[in-house]
Design a protein around this motif. Structure first.
Motif, PDB file in Angstrom:
ATOM      1  N   TRP A   1     -57.479 -25.432  78.374  1.00  0.00           N
ATOM      2  CA  TRP A   1     -56.665 -24.776  79.403  1.00  0.00           C
ATOM      3  C   TRP A   1     -56.096 -23.454  78.881  1.00  0.00           C
ATOM      4  O   TRP A   1     -56.251 -23.092  77.716  1.00  0.00           O
ATOM      5  CB  TRP A   1     -55.514 -25.698  79.831  1.00  0.00           C
ATOM      6  CG  TRP A   1     -54.501 -25.893  78.753  1.00  0.00           C
ATOM      7  CD1 TRP A   1     -53.398 -25.124  78.494  1.00  0.00           C
ATOM      8  CD2 TRP A   1     -54.517 -26.906  77.737  1.00  0.00           C
ATOM      9  NE1 TRP A   1     -52.723 -25.607  77.397  1.00  0.00           N
ATOM     10  CE2 TRP A   1     -53.387 -26.692  76.917  1.00  0.00           C
ATOM     11  CE3 TRP A   1     -55.350 -27.990  77.448  1.00  0.00           C
ATOM     12  CZ2 TRP A   1     -53.085 -27.502  75.819  1.00  0.00           C
ATOM     13  CZ3 TRP A   1     -55.069 -28.792  76.354  1.00  0.00           C
ATOM     14  CH2 TRP A   1     -53.942 -28.544  75.558  1.00  0.00           C
TER      15      TRP A   1
ATOM     16  N   ASP B   1     -52.629 -30.899  70.791  1.00  0.00           N
ATOM     17  CA  ASP B   1     -52.275 -30.925  72.216  1.00  0.00           C
ATOM     18  C   ASP B   1     -51.268 -29.818  72.506  1.00  0.00           C
ATOM     19  O   ASP B   1     -50.967 -28.999  71.623  1.00  0.00           O
ATOM     20  CB  ASP B   1     -51.760 -32.319  72.623  1.00  0.00           C
ATOM     21  CG  ASP B   1     -50.553 -32.770  71.811  1.00  0.00           C
ATOM     22  OD1 ASP B   1     -49.645 -31.945  71.570  1.00  0.00           O
ATOM     23  OD2 ASP B   1     -50.517 -33.951  71.410  1.00  0.00           O
ATOM     24  N   LYS B   2     -50.781 -29.776  73.700  1.00  0.00           N
ATOM     25  CA  LYS B   2     -49.873 -28.703  74.107  1.00  0.00           C
ATOM     26  C   LYS B   2     -48.663 -28.619  73.185  1.00  0.00           C
ATOM     27  O   LYS B   2     -48.153 -27.523  72.919  1.00  0.00           O
ATOM     28  CB  LYS B   2     -49.427 -28.928  75.561  1.00  0.00           C
ATOM     29  CG  LYS B   2     -48.535 -27.822  76.126  1.00  0.00           C
ATOM     30  CD  LYS B   2     -49.224 -26.456  76.187  1.00  0.00           C
ATOM     31  CE  LYS B   2     -48.343 -25.374  76.749  1.00  0.00           C
ATOM     32  NZ  LYS B   2     -49.010 -24.050  76.711  1.00  0.00           N
ATOM     33  N   GLY B   3     -48.190 -29.748  72.712  1.00  0.00           N
ATOM     34  CA  GLY B   3     -47.052 -29.731  71.804  1.00  0.00           C
ATOM     35  C   GLY B   3     -47.309 -28.861  70.582  1.00  0.00           C
ATOM     36  O   GLY B   3     -46.422 -28.128  70.122  1.00  0.00           O
ATOM     37  N   ASP B   4     -48.524 -28.931  70.055  1.00  0.00           N
ATOM     38  CA  ASP B   4     -48.862 -28.095  68.896  1.00  0.00           C
ATOM     39  C   ASP B   4     -48.800 -26.615  69.244  1.00  0.00           C
ATOM     40  O   ASP B   4     -48.318 -25.798  68.458  1.00  0.00           O
ATOM     41  CB  ASP B   4     -50.259 -28.453  68.390  1.00  0.00           C
ATOM     42  CG  ASP B   4     -50.281 -29.815  67.738  1.00  0.00           C
ATOM     43  OD1 ASP B   4     -49.820 -29.926  66.600  1.00  0.00           O
ATOM     44  OD2 ASP B   4     -50.712 -30.791  68.391  1.00  0.00           O
ATOM     45  N   PHE B   5     -49.307 -26.290  70.425  1.00  0.00           N
ATOM     46  CA  PHE B   5     -49.310 -24.872  70.802  1.00  0.00           C
ATOM     47  C   PHE B   5     -47.891 -24.366  71.056  1.00  0.00           C
ATOM     48  O   PHE B   5     -47.537 -23.250  70.675  1.00  0.00           O
ATOM     49  CB  PHE B   5     -50.232 -24.638  72.005  1.00  0.00           C
ATOM     50  CG  PHE B   5     -51.681 -24.742  71.640  1.00  0.00           C
ATOM     51  CD1 PHE B   5     -52.343 -23.644  71.089  1.00  0.00           C
ATOM     52  CD2 PHE B   5     -52.383 -25.927  71.773  1.00  0.00           C
ATOM     53  CE1 PHE B   5     -53.677 -23.735  70.711  1.00  0.00           C
ATOM     54  CE2 PHE B   5     -53.716 -26.030  71.400  1.00  0.00           C
ATOM     55  CZ  PHE B   5     -54.370 -24.930  70.865  1.00  0.00           C
ATOM     56  N   ILE B   6     -47.067 -25.192  71.666  1.00  0.00           N
ATOM     57  CA  ILE B   6     -45.676 -24.783  71.865  1.00  0.00           C
ATOM     58  C   ILE B   6     -44.989 -24.539  70.522  1.00  0.00           C
ATOM     59  O   ILE B   6     -44.207 -23.604  70.372  1.00  0.00           O
ATOM     60  CB  ILE B   6     -44.916 -25.867  72.678  1.00  0.00           C
ATOM     61  CG1 ILE B   6     -45.427 -25.903  74.107  1.00  0.00           C
ATOM     62  CG2 ILE B   6     -43.418 -25.603  72.637  1.00  0.00           C
ATOM     63  CD1 ILE B   6     -44.830 -27.025  74.947  1.00  0.00           C
ATOM     64  N   CYS B   7     -45.312 -25.383  69.552  1.00  0.00           N
ATOM     65  CA  CYS B   7     -44.638 -25.293  68.258  1.00  0.00           C
ATOM     66  C   CYS B   7     -45.281 -24.293  67.311  1.00  0.00           C
ATOM     67  O   CYS B   7     -44.835 -24.131  66.177  1.00  0.00           O
ATOM     68  CB  CYS B   7     -44.606 -26.675  67.608  1.00  0.00           C
ATOM     69  SG  CYS B   7     -43.568 -27.844  68.499  1.00  0.00           S
TER      70      CYS B   7
ATOM     71  N   ASN C   1     -48.379 -24.495  66.126  1.00  0.00           N
ATOM     72  CA  ASN C   1     -49.343 -25.131  65.215  1.00  0.00           C
ATOM     73  C   ASN C   1     -50.783 -25.021  65.704  1.00  0.00           C
ATOM     74  O   ASN C   1     -51.715 -25.351  64.980  1.00  0.00           O
ATOM     75  CB  ASN C   1     -48.986 -26.611  65.030  1.00  0.00           C
ATOM     76  CG  ASN C   1     -49.892 -27.285  64.026  1.00  0.00           C
ATOM     77  OD1 ASN C   1     -50.060 -26.785  62.920  1.00  0.00           O
ATOM     78  ND2 ASN C   1     -50.496 -28.397  64.422  1.00  0.00           N
TER      79      ASN C   1
ATOM     80  N   GLU D   1     -56.262 -22.882  74.975  1.00  0.00           N
ATOM     81  CA  GLU D   1     -55.640 -24.001  74.261  1.00  0.00           C
ATOM     82  C   GLU D   1     -56.447 -25.262  74.548  1.00  0.00           C
ATOM     83  O   GLU D   1     -57.220 -25.311  75.503  1.00  0.00           O
ATOM     84  CB  GLU D   1     -54.179 -24.155  74.699  1.00  0.00           C
ATOM     85  CG  GLU D   1     -53.339 -22.917  74.386  1.00  0.00           C
ATOM     86  CD  GLU D   1     -51.883 -23.014  74.813  1.00  0.00           C
ATOM     87  OE1 GLU D   1     -51.118 -22.094  74.483  1.00  0.00           O
ATOM     88  OE2 GLU D   1     -51.513 -24.006  75.492  1.00  0.00           O
TER      89      GLU D   1
ATOM     90  N   GLY E   1     -43.379 -31.484  68.773  1.00  0.00           N
ATOM     91  CA  GLY E   1     -44.175 -31.152  69.951  1.00  0.00           C
ATOM     92  C   GLY E   1     -44.172 -32.286  70.966  1.00  0.00           C
ATOM     93  O   GLY E   1     -44.096 -32.057  72.181  1.00  0.00           O
TER      94      GLY E   1
ATOM     95  N   CYS F   1     -42.563 -32.167  74.793  1.00  0.00           N
ATOM     96  CA  CYS F   1     -43.434 -32.442  75.941  1.00  0.00           C
ATOM     97  C   CYS F   1     -43.079 -33.740  76.665  1.00  0.00           C
ATOM     98  O   CYS F   1     -43.738 -34.104  77.640  1.00  0.00           O
ATOM     99  CB  CYS F   1     -44.886 -32.494  75.479  1.00  0.00           C
ATOM    100  SG  CYS F   1     -45.505 -30.885  74.923  1.00  0.00           S
TER     101      CYS F   1
END
Lengths: 325, 325, 325, 325
Positions: free
Chosen positions: A126, B86-92, B94, B103, D88, D92
């Motif tokens: 995404w 996952d999205k959490g990694d991208f937010i953080c 990583n 992503e 993360g 989330c």
């Protein structure tokens, strides 16, 4: 995975490249998780069945845990299968003694869910915080709560499949690194094969790439890793939408050229076709044997069936597609 | 897994129970590794295709990595899926920054190869130092060199399938622990369903057992673990041989009653049917939805397709069979 | 893990409970990742050495991969060790033939890094977006970039250890579920043992809890899971700070009572002592044999040494501490 | 791992090379599983303690899961650490909501038990169907029932350690591929360092090999893989026996030269010293920092402590040895 001719600072953000492109979000309701597989109605199943002639069958998965290694995207590892019980244990007295004394072998496997022939979950890739159908990308944390591979696996994929052999069409064993083609090339190649791509056909496109993995030295395969494949254009996206292509199956790891040559953007078709339109992606397929047979009997369409493993919350799942001609 | 009424000392060795029973060893040559799947010729594929009517499809795998747990043989573990990205990694911060900034989610899985709906390798179970087709059981050490699941996966399984709903036939949601039935019961149940078992049919037999796993407390499901199922007799073995049954699919973990009631021998049909005759075994199938539909439209035969994962040297491999009605 | 007498809605947020409590953030510089282990100077090492008398040694890890199961926090799994090579393989011809023909065994293990006796990384638990020393909690994504277990493992832990046997002090084999004690109880128990807790002592506190795991039925051990242990108070936090306690070692899985009885807050000492002060936590230690010996020879202090595995980015790492008396 | 100058057909069997050499089988009883570690009595512990001077400490494990890769024997894989929970997830909404709302990181690891700094089980390597102390090699099937690493881990290893820096002695950063040395070289190097090897000393021998892994390209490190190390002779075996060396620790993966140069036999010291005498082997140690310090303060002896993980039935277990000077 860089393109020496493109300055990284000038690579546009995916959202810029995707601006104004169509999506199918909401088309099948706010809860839809299977996208263009919705096109595969019972009528489409029967259309696929009608293409069966001889009863020949082909399986399209690459081997897992091959001693020569498995073709995987750089950074992933091939499957590791480990024996837990075998004849050696029984000889040594370590096997369980059961009533009647049967013996058995047992094993386990550690695998990347994207590390073999596999269906991507529609939410696998995404940009801009939302996955297919507008679900929040945060729903991917710890496992995909939405648009995982599970709904695809629960439904299964059955329809008319058509094989486009781009490598054969271009007179090559395997396309070159970074070699591209577009929907016009697909249409032309089909025509040259004596067949027409119909609406709602499942597209199988052969580049020869995965087959070459087994002939190449792994170091050579991965050096300057750029796959050949379909390349992004607005017209191509529109064509997929109008043709209602439910599923794209290729013998490459990413189903598209690694870097779009004009902009340098990485795998934009994952975003334009999968995230936005909901086209199912089947990657790392083994198409050489099927292609050889199609070239020989001139039958390039068939019933395509596939059902990935029902992995709860999976970002993808391995599959061994089965074709009936 | 003991039978209180049987003295363990009097349980005969498997070789005694099997004495004089037929085998198909050598029938398809000394190198054969797929046994009765050889019966599934192109003609049989077309016979299966001919049973398709409406284009309805069903997938038969149980879910893997279900939070409620997966139904597995005691001692094995259900699949464990683990997120890698996952999205959490991208937010953080990583997640990898790719050209264009897409992503993605990524995950891996640790699984027992016999820990979900699965095809047994023909060499998975044996007695007396030899596996199917006479291969030395030592060839199982460290991974099956012979009669692994790989040749089954390379070929795929396609033919006419027929569902026998023993639970429905006996007016139950689920058969009782240790409840048995034999080939006469199968024939009778088919007849009651208005259909006849034909030569080379792929047999799907429903007991309701796996479906009950999801309604039961796991502790209760595993307590005094004895499954219902087919039970051994010489006549039943002969019937399978004469009927040239290529594949037995059930919604139990072992495809047969855990302990043969008369002798107390554990899983003798694995030896008589799989090791000796080469009948392919598909276990832990999810048959409830298919059965409900068959009861509703009175169509109990269909095209059955299945292709387990191509696990090199595997003692078995997970599969998501796909039925087309 | 609920407390029937406390309304969940009234449980305060950790930040309320921690308000106004001391931290050691910045005390050892902005890059510090080992906290109170900084107190263990060479002088402290020599103080520990000075407590050695007889040369008796004790190891404090619980066994890993015990067939009876390993004591782990609910939701984690005990270690799974799997053979990759053994005599059975060589008998069956699967072992590699080396020059000179030696044979060998080989195995791998799948383990939770917090699933055995282990050191927590100082960043393992937090509240309010910051881990120990004020590092951003986002730095934990995909692996701890800051305050991981690695710096603890690189340094090792050596100093004077003192064992406080709370179970023996209270005349019990094992403390009750949820039974608490505080620093006054520790001081009193030490006094009753004839010893005094000194500044910078490594505190080993025995409850009998982990030892009871091996005597209990697992189902009973985990039912209504509430461990006994130290309980939070502002005075206790001040006492740890003033005493400069570098390391707290207990025979429970969480080193503290699961729920603080007055507020219902879960494991507040992880926040007050570890996240805020930087006290190293060593959990799931096996203290019974050491305690029995101390009770017998009346020597309750000793040289404590421990070096967890050097797991890069680990949230914790297994350890087998070694005591020399 | 072949020696171009030696005809493989002329490589003698290990039993020929070992003929007539001493063993310690039975010396500590028929059930003994720790061999020469029995020499490490309380008196030896105190002798080691007596060598402590300044209170400086060193840890000797290599890092696990290093992004650059871990040094492992060809065919094994380095440790893979995987996050299960981190900030993360909490951002989330995937993290569990606990009373008081603390947050945490969690992870698991997949590792070869011989894939980091590690103690071999005494039964890890053998020839002729028997492991250390005469136990049947069949007892290794499915996990070591005898002479596993567990008894070593339960006991722990404490005594006087002495570091012999062969690389520094020979004026090199790292010994050459296949470069050998023997007990005379050890004695000479110790003498040059101004120290004498005493009976029952734990021998730490530095070659610089493991340290070079981190400076080399992995491909170069593994090409023509032959390690430097101690080399077999009857006199060397006798010397180890007479000196009652309990434990050999080196910074190579196998603790000895890969192929004995005269005969071409692979790792004969594993058989002569470990399998026959019961000398504990600690491999893949990180000795560079300790060696640099010893060279600087001229103190080459110290208290050596080590306690591998208590892996039930393990063929080896990782360890982070801790030295106190």
């Amino acid at each position: 995975m860089c393109n020496a001719e493109i300055d990284p600072k000038t690579v546009p953000h995916m959202r810029e490249l995707m601006a104004g492109l169509p999506t199918n979000w909401g088309k099948w309701g706010p809860d839809d998780e299977i996208g263009c597989l919705n096109y595969l109605t019972q009528a489409e199943v029967l259309r696929g069945v009608a293409s069966i002639r001889s009863g020949k069958t082909f399986t399209l998965q690459v081997q897992m845990g091959n001693p020569k290694g498995d073709p995987v995207w750089p950074g992933r590892r091939g499957a590791q299968r480990i024996n837990l019980m075998d004849k050696g244990d029984f000889i040594c007295g370590n096997g369980p003694q059961t009533p009647g004394c049967h013996e058995f072998a047992d094993d386990l496997m550690i695998m990347y869910l994207q590390g073999s022939t596999q269906y991507d979950a529609l939410g696998h890739v995404w940009y801009d915080d939302h996955i297919y159908n507008g679900f929040d990308a945060k729903s991917t944390a710890g496992g995909m709560q939405k648009a995982s591979v599970l709904p695809i696996a629960e439904r299964g994929v059955v329809g008319r499949g058509i094989l486009i052999d781009m490598a054969r069409h271009r007179g090559k064993d395997v396309l070159d690194r970074g070699e591209t083609f577009n929907h016009h090339d697909l249409i032309d190649a089909a025509k040259a094969q004596g067949i027409e791509i119909e609406k709602r056909d499942i597209l199988l496109v052969r580049t020869g790439w995965i087959g070459s993995f087994y002939r190449r030295d792994p170091a050579e395969f991965y050096t300057d890793f750029v796959e050949p494949g379909l390349t992004f254009s607005r017209e191509l996206v529109d064509w997929f939408k109008e043709m209602e292509i439910p599923n794209l199956v290729t013998d490459t790891i990413a189903n598209e050229v690694t870097l779009e040559p004009e902009t340098g953007v990485m795998i934009p078709l994952h975003c334009a076709l999968m995230r936005n339109l909901g086209v199912a992606f089947t990657e790392i397929a083994a198409l050489d044997a099927l292609a050889a047979d199609c070239a020989q009997d001139a039958q390039w369409s068939f019933l395509y069936t596939a059902a990935p493993l029902k992995v709860v919350n999976g970002s993808g799942a391995p599959v061994n597609p089965l074709v009936i001609k």
